[in-house]
Design a protein around this motif. Structure first.
Motif, mmCIF file in Angstrom:
data_model
loop_
_atom_site.group_PDB
_atom_site.id
_atom_site.type_symbol
_atom_site.label_atom_id
_atom_site.label_comp_id
_atom_site.label_asym_id
_atom_site.label_seq_id
_atom_site.Cartn_x
_atom_site.Cartn_y
_atom_site.Cartn_z
ATOM 1 N N PRO A 1 12.522 43.034 66.478
ATOM 2 C CA PRO A 1 11.615 42.308 66.350
ATOM 3 C C PRO A 1 11.239 41.543 67.700
ATOM 4 O O PRO A 1 11.611 41.773 68.709
ATOM 5 C CB PRO A 1 12.555 40.734 65.469
ATOM 6 C CG PRO A 1 13.623 41.025 66.166
ATOM 7 C CD PRO A 1 13.943 42.776 66.139
ATOM 8 N N ILE A 2 9.910 41.063 67.773
ATOM 9 C CA ILE A 2 9.094 40.651 68.807
ATOM 10 C C ILE A 2 9.630 39.095 69.019
ATOM 11 O O ILE A 2 9.418 38.355 68.123
ATOM 12 C CB ILE A 2 7.683 40.818 68.826
ATOM 13 C CG1 ILE A 2 7.361 42.308 68.702
ATOM 14 C CG2 ILE A 2 6.971 40.271 70.155
ATOM 15 C CD1 ILE A 2 5.771 42.752 68.587
ATOM 16 N N ILE A 3 10.033 38.812 70.078
ATOM 17 C CA ILE A 3 10.540 37.487 70.568
ATOM 18 C C ILE A 3 9.497 36.919 71.464
ATOM 19 O O ILE A 3 9.630 37.393 72.684
ATOM 20 C CB ILE A 3 11.731 37.279 70.724
ATOM 21 C CG1 ILE A 3 12.652 37.781 69.836
ATOM 22 C CG2 ILE A 3 12.447 35.831 71.078
ATOM 23 C CD1 ILE A 3 14.291 37.878 69.931
ATOM 24 N N GLU A 4 9.015 35.986 71.198
ATOM 25 C CA GLU A 4 8.035 35.286 72.169
ATOM 26 C C GLU A 4 8.854 34.394 73.181
ATOM 27 O O GLU A 4 9.814 33.609 72.656
ATOM 28 C CB GLU A 4 6.736 34.289 71.535
ATOM 29 C CG GLU A 4 6.046 35.120 70.770
ATOM 30 C CD GLU A 4 4.811 34.413 70.382
ATOM 31 O OE1 GLU A 4 4.699 33.244 70.529
ATOM 32 O OE2 GLU A 4 3.960 35.279 69.353
ATOM 33 N N GLY A 5 8.337 34.334 74.575
ATOM 34 C CA GLY A 5 9.010 33.511 75.441
ATOM 35 C C GLY A 5 8.375 33.547 76.656
ATOM 36 O O GLY A 5 6.883 33.822 76.738
ATOM 37 N N THR A 6 8.590 32.798 77.966
ATOM 38 C CA THR A 6 8.201 32.706 79.027
ATOM 39 C C THR A 6 9.063 33.518 80.098
ATOM 40 O O THR A 6 10.046 33.107 80.241
ATOM 41 C CB THR A 6 8.157 31.257 79.241
ATOM 42 O OG1 THR A 6 7.365 30.639 78.312
ATOM 43 C CG2 THR A 6 7.261 30.925 80.830
ATOM 44 N N PRO B 1 13.141 38.719 94.391
ATOM 45 C CA PRO B 1 12.785 37.862 93.512
ATOM 46 C C PRO B 1 13.595 37.953 92.288
ATOM 47 O O PRO B 1 14.361 39.003 91.971
ATOM 48 C CB PRO B 1 11.254 38.168 92.890
ATOM 49 C CG PRO B 1 11.079 40.024 93.387
ATOM 50 C CD PRO B 1 12.130 40.010 94.592
ATOM 51 N N VAL B 2 13.898 36.718 91.458
ATOM 52 C CA VAL B 2 14.826 36.548 90.510
ATOM 53 C C VAL B 2 13.738 36.265 89.263
ATOM 54 O O VAL B 2 13.124 35.570 89.338
ATOM 55 C CB VAL B 2 15.686 35.432 90.584
ATOM 56 C CG1 VAL B 2 16.590 35.097 89.610
ATOM 57 C CG2 VAL B 2 16.587 35.714 91.821
ATOM 58 N N TRP B 3 13.981 37.218 88.194
ATOM 59 C CA TRP B 3 13.166 36.729 86.959
ATOM 60 C C TRP B 3 14.231 36.174 85.949
ATOM 61 O O TRP B 3 15.097 36.797 85.722
ATOM 62 C CB TRP B 3 12.800 38.233 86.465
ATOM 63 C CG TRP B 3 11.925 39.012 87.357
ATOM 64 C CD1 TRP B 3 12.155 39.748 88.350
ATOM 65 C CD2 TRP B 3 10.474 38.900 87.279
ATOM 66 N NE1 TRP B 3 11.104 40.303 89.011
ATOM 67 C CE2 TRP B 3 9.814 39.718 88.135
ATOM 68 C CE3 TRP B 3 9.606 38.095 86.619
ATOM 69 C CZ2 TRP B 3 8.568 39.768 88.677
ATOM 70 C CZ3 TRP B 3 8.175 38.334 86.921
ATOM 71 C CH2 TRP B 3 7.538 39.259 87.821
ATOM 72 N N LEU B 4 13.420 35.092 85.294
ATOM 73 C CA LEU B 4 14.385 34.468 84.268
ATOM 74 C C LEU B 4 13.396 34.392 83.063
ATOM 75 O O LEU B 4 12.210 34.392 83.168
ATOM 76 C CB LEU B 4 14.486 32.939 84.791
ATOM 77 C CG LEU B 4 15.059 32.739 85.977
ATOM 78 C CD1 LEU B 4 14.933 31.052 86.311
ATOM 79 C CD2 LEU B 4 16.588 33.129 86.011
ATOM 80 N N TRP B 5 13.956 34.531 82.024
ATOM 81 C CA TRP B 5 13.428 34.401 80.733
ATOM 82 C C TRP B 5 13.829 33.112 79.902
ATOM 83 O O TRP B 5 14.965 32.901 79.813
ATOM 84 C CB TRP B 5 13.768 35.725 79.924
ATOM 85 C CG TRP B 5 12.911 35.587 78.654
ATOM 86 C CD1 TRP B 5 11.705 36.181 78.317
ATOM 87 C CD2 TRP B 5 13.317 35.251 77.206
ATOM 88 N NE1 TRP B 5 11.304 36.058 76.999
ATOM 89 C CE2 TRP B 5 12.313 35.530 76.442
ATOM 90 C CE3 TRP B 5 14.638 34.816 76.756
ATOM 91 C CZ2 TRP B 5 12.519 35.403 75.055
ATOM 92 C CZ3 TRP B 5 14.783 34.505 75.413
ATOM 93 C CH2 TRP B 5 13.860 34.736 74.489
ATOM 94 N N TRP B 6 12.896 32.390 79.280
ATOM 95 C CA TRP B 6 13.181 31.289 78.718
ATOM 96 C C TRP B 6 12.266 31.504 77.412
ATOM 97 O O TRP B 6 11.402 31.981 77.081
ATOM 98 C CB TRP B 6 12.526 29.991 79.490
ATOM 99 C CG TRP B 6 12.488 28.757 78.710
ATOM 100 C CD1 TRP B 6 13.658 28.410 78.251
ATOM 101 C CD2 TRP B 6 11.716 27.686 78.477
ATOM 102 N NE1 TRP B 6 13.606 26.907 77.757
ATOM 103 C CE2 TRP B 6 12.231 26.758 77.857
ATOM 104 C CE3 TRP B 6 10.196 27.632 78.648
ATOM 105 C CZ2 TRP B 6 11.787 25.289 77.508
ATOM 106 C CZ3 TRP B 6 9.393 26.560 78.233
ATOM 107 C CH2 TRP B 6 10.182 25.646 77.737
ATOM 108 N N SER B 7 13.102 30.979 76.217
ATOM 109 C CA SER B 7 12.657 31.488 74.925
ATOM 110 C C SER B 7 11.512 30.162 74.147
ATOM 111 O O SER B 7 11.021 30.759 73.164
ATOM 112 C CB SER B 7 14.006 31.104 73.856
ATOM 113 O OG SER B 7 14.292 29.821 73.955
ATOM 114 N N GLY B 8 11.310 29.440 75.236
ATOM 115 C CA GLY B 8 9.942 28.439 74.859
ATOM 116 C C GLY B 8 8.788 28.973 75.142
ATOM 117 O O GLY B 8 8.790 29.895 76.325
#
Length: 183
Positions: free
Chosen positions: A2-7, A24-31
């Motif tokens: 499934p495709i999960i949208e996030g930031t 650089p550090v990459w963070l993923w947020w579910s909002g």
């Protein structure tokens, strides 16, 4: 999948205290639709994770949170509350640890002391609610050579498989069977 949208948030540091390479550090947020406050809260939470990791390390290694092998979940809950009470007592006794440093260390500021500092020495300085043990001899116990007729009760963890059925141990793990080699 499934495709999960996030930031996705990219963190970059202008200068490291150690003088190392700034990756650089990459963070993923579910909002989605993150505001400036949301981004600030995400990277600040990322930095605070080190505090959480160290507190869990203290609880496990120094205070023995995972040391006992408890058979009952209620006993595990009581043990967790006991360890948390010990941690609270350590936090409250930080002023007693002010002079507990190694000979080569400089004195630390009172508000910068860690709770695990001088844990063994703190026990000697603080009082205990328990009275002194009474002198006694051990009980008779089980006679030598006799078997234990009442083994301890073991409770199932309650694992459930993805199919919805209860977990059962494989046949080669059951008592009285040996694993077979298949060639």
């Amino acid at each position: 999948m499934p495709i999960i949208e996030g930031t996705v948030i990219r963190l970059t540091v202008e200068k490291l205290p150690s003088g190392g390479v700034n990756k650089p550090v990459w963070l993923w947020w579910s909002g989605t639709g993150a505001t400036t406050q949301d981004v600030d809260r995400c990277w600040q939470s990322f930095l605070r994770r080190f505090d959480l990791e160290h507190i869990f390390r203290l609880l496990k290694q120094t205070l023995g949170w995972t040391r006992p092998r408890l058979r009952d979940s209620a006993a595990a809950d009581r043990w967790t509350w006991l360890v948390l009470a010990a941690h609270a007592r350590l936090r409250l006794s930080r002023p007693l640890a002010r002079d507990l440093r190694r000979p080569w260390e400089r004195p630390a500021e009172p508000n910068r002391l860690t709770p695990a500092r001088g844990f063994r020495n703190l026990r000697a300085k603080t009082g205990t609610p328990a009275s002194a043990p009474k002198p006694t001899r051990p009980g008779p116990g089980r006679p030598l050579g006799s078997k234990n007729r009442r083994p301890a009760v073991r409770y199932e963890v309650g694992r459930v498989l993805a199919r919805g059925e209860a977990y059962g141990r494989p046949a080669h793990h059951k008592k009285g069977t040996k694993a077979r080699r298949i060639s």
